[in-house]
Design a protein around this motif. Structure first.
Motif, short mmCIF file in Angstrom:
data_model
loop_
_atom_site.label_atom_id
_atom_site.label_comp_id
_atom_site.label_asym_id
_atom_site.label_seq_id
_atom_site.Cartn_x
_atom_site.Cartn_y
_atom_site.Cartn_z
N VAL A 162 0.82 -1.22 0.00
CA VAL A 162 0.00 0.00 0.00
C VAL A 162 0.85 1.26 0.00
O VAL A 162 0.64 2.17 -0.80
N GLU A 163 1.82 1.33 0.89
CA GLU A 163 2.59 2.56 1.07
C GLU A 163 3.78 2.69 0.12
O GLU A 163 4.14 3.80 -0.26
N LYS A 164 4.38 1.59 -0.25
CA LYS A 164 5.60 1.64 -1.06
C LYS A 164 5.40 1.17 -2.49
O LYS A 164 6.25 1.41 -3.33
N GLY A 165 4.31 0.45 -2.75
CA GLY A 165 4.03 -0.03 -4.10
C GLY A 165 5.07 -1.01 -4.64
O GLY A 165 5.37 -1.00 -5.83
N LEU A 166 5.61 -1.85 -3.76
CA LEU A 166 6.64 -2.79 -4.18
C LEU A 166 6.07 -3.92 -5.03
O LEU A 166 4.91 -4.29 -4.90
N SER A 167 6.91 -4.47 -5.89
CA SER A 167 6.48 -5.55 -6.77
C SER A 167 6.31 -6.85 -5.99
O SER A 167 6.84 -7.03 -4.90
N GLN A 168 5.59 -7.78 -6.61
CA GLN A 168 5.36 -9.08 -5.98
C GLN A 168 6.67 -9.82 -5.77
O GLN A 168 6.86 -10.48 -4.75
N ASN A 169 7.61 -9.72 -6.71
CA ASN A 169 8.90 -10.39 -6.56
C ASN A 169 9.67 -9.83 -5.36
O ASN A 169 10.28 -10.58 -4.60
N THR A 170 9.64 -8.52 -5.20
CA THR A 170 10.31 -7.89 -4.06
C THR A 170 9.67 -8.32 -2.76
O THR A 170 10.36 -8.65 -1.79
N LEU A 171 8.35 -8.36 -2.73
CA LEU A 171 7.63 -8.79 -1.53
C LEU A 171 7.97 -10.23 -1.17
O LEU A 171 8.16 -10.56 -0.01
N SER A 172 8.04 -11.09 -2.17
CA SER A 172 8.39 -12.50 -1.92
C SER A 172 9.80 -12.61 -1.33
O SER A 172 10.04 -13.38 -0.40
N ALA A 173 10.72 -11.81 -1.86
CA ALA A 173 12.09 -11.82 -1.35
C ALA A 173 12.13 -11.30 0.09
O ALA A 173 12.80 -11.89 0.96
N TYR A 174 11.40 -10.22 0.37
CA TYR A 174 11.36 -9.69 1.73
C TYR A 174 10.79 -10.73 2.69
O TYR A 174 11.30 -10.92 3.78
N LYS A 175 9.71 -11.39 2.27
CA LYS A 175 9.06 -12.38 3.13
C LYS A 175 10.03 -13.51 3.45
O LYS A 175 10.13 -13.94 4.61
N GLN A 176 10.76 -13.99 2.46
CA GLN A 176 11.73 -15.06 2.68
C GLN A 176 12.85 -14.60 3.61
O GLN A 176 13.26 -15.33 4.51
N ASP A 177 13.33 -13.38 3.43
CA ASP A 177 14.38 -12.85 4.30
C ASP A 177 13.91 -12.72 5.75
O ASP A 177 14.63 -13.07 6.68
N ILE A 178 12.70 -12.25 5.93
CA ILE A 178 12.14 -12.11 7.29
C ILE A 178 12.00 -13.48 7.94
O ILE A 178 12.37 -13.67 9.11
N LYS A 179 11.48 -14.44 7.20
CA LYS A 179 11.33 -15.80 7.75
C LYS A 179 12.69 -16.41 8.09
O LYS A 179 12.83 -17.09 9.10
N SER A 180 13.69 -16.15 7.26
CA SER A 180 15.04 -16.64 7.56
C SER A 180 15.57 -16.03 8.85
O SER A 180 16.18 -16.72 9.67
N PHE A 181 15.34 -14.74 9.02
CA PHE A 181 15.79 -14.06 10.23
C PHE A 181 15.08 -14.61 11.47
O PHE A 181 15.71 -14.90 12.49
N LEU A 182 13.77 -14.80 11.37
CA LEU A 182 13.01 -15.34 12.50
C LEU A 182 13.47 -16.76 12.84
O LEU A 182 13.58 -17.12 14.02
N SER A 183 13.75 -17.55 11.84
CA SER A 183 14.24 -18.91 12.06
C SER A 183 15.62 -18.88 12.72
O SER A 183 15.90 -19.64 13.66
N TRP A 184 16.47 -17.98 12.26
CA TRP A 184 17.81 -17.81 12.83
C TRP A 184 17.70 -17.41 14.31
O TRP A 184 18.42 -17.94 15.15
N LEU A 185 16.80 -16.48 14.60
CA LEU A 185 16.58 -16.07 16.01
C LEU A 185 16.09 -17.25 16.83
O LEU A 185 16.58 -17.49 17.94
N ASN A 186 15.13 -17.99 16.31
CA ASN A 186 14.57 -19.13 17.02
C ASN A 186 15.63 -20.19 17.31
O ASN A 186 15.68 -20.73 18.41
N ASP A 187 16.49 -20.46 16.33
CA ASP A 187 17.57 -21.44 16.52
C ASP A 187 18.51 -21.04 17.66
O ASP A 187 19.14 -21.90 18.27
N ARG A 188 18.60 -19.75 17.92
CA ARG A 188 19.48 -19.24 18.98
C ARG A 188 18.72 -18.84 20.25
O ARG A 188 19.29 -18.25 21.15
N SER A 189 17.43 -19.15 20.28
CA SER A 189 16.56 -18.82 21.42
C SER A 189 16.61 -17.34 21.77
O SER A 189 16.67 -16.94 22.93
N ILE A 190 16.58 -16.51 20.73
CA ILE A 190 16.56 -15.05 20.90
C ILE A 190 15.15 -14.56 20.60
O ILE A 190 14.60 -14.85 19.54
N SER A 191 14.57 -13.83 21.52
CA SER A 191 13.24 -13.29 21.31
C SER A 191 13.32 -11.96 20.56
O SER A 191 14.38 -11.33 20.51
#
Length: 79
Positions: free
Chosen positions: A20-49
Motif C-alpha cells: 500500500v505505502e511503497k508499491g513494491l512488486s510481488q517479486n520484491t515482496l516475496s524476497a522480503y518475506k523469505q528474508d524475514i522468515k530466515s531471520f526469525l528462524s535464525w533467532l529461534n535457533d538461537r533462542s533469541i526473542s
C-alpha cells in the motif's frame, strides 16, 4: 519467542504496508518475506526473542550475507 501464527500475522501486516505505502512488486515482496522468515528462524535457533534483538544481533545475522556478496561482486585483483 512468538508463535508461528503471530509471526505470520506480523509478516503479512508488514507486507501489506509495503504494498500500500511503497508499491513494491510481488517479486520484491516475496524476497522480503523469505528474508524475514530466515531471520526469525535464525533467532529461534538461537533462542533469541524479538525483544532481545540488538544491532549486534542483527549484524551477526547479516554478516555472512554481506561477506558472500563481496566475494561474488568485487572484482578479483589482477597481477
Amino acid at each position: 519467542m512468538i508463535s508461528t501464527s503471530h509471526e505470520n500475522q506480523a509478516i503479512d501486516s508488514y507486507l501489506r504496508f509495503l504494498i500500500v505505502e511503497k508499491g513494491l512488486s510481488q517479486n520484491t515482496l516475496s524476497a522480503y518475506k523469505q528474508d524475514i522468515k530466515s531471520f526469525l528462524s535464525w533467532l529461534n535457533d538461537r533462542s533469541i526473542s524479538l525483544s532481545e534483538i540488538s544491532l549486534v544481533i542483527a549484524e551477526d545475522f547479516i554478516r555472512p550475507w554481506v561477506s558472500r556478496w563481496f566475494m561474488v561482486t568485487l572484482p578479483r585483483k589482477r597481477c
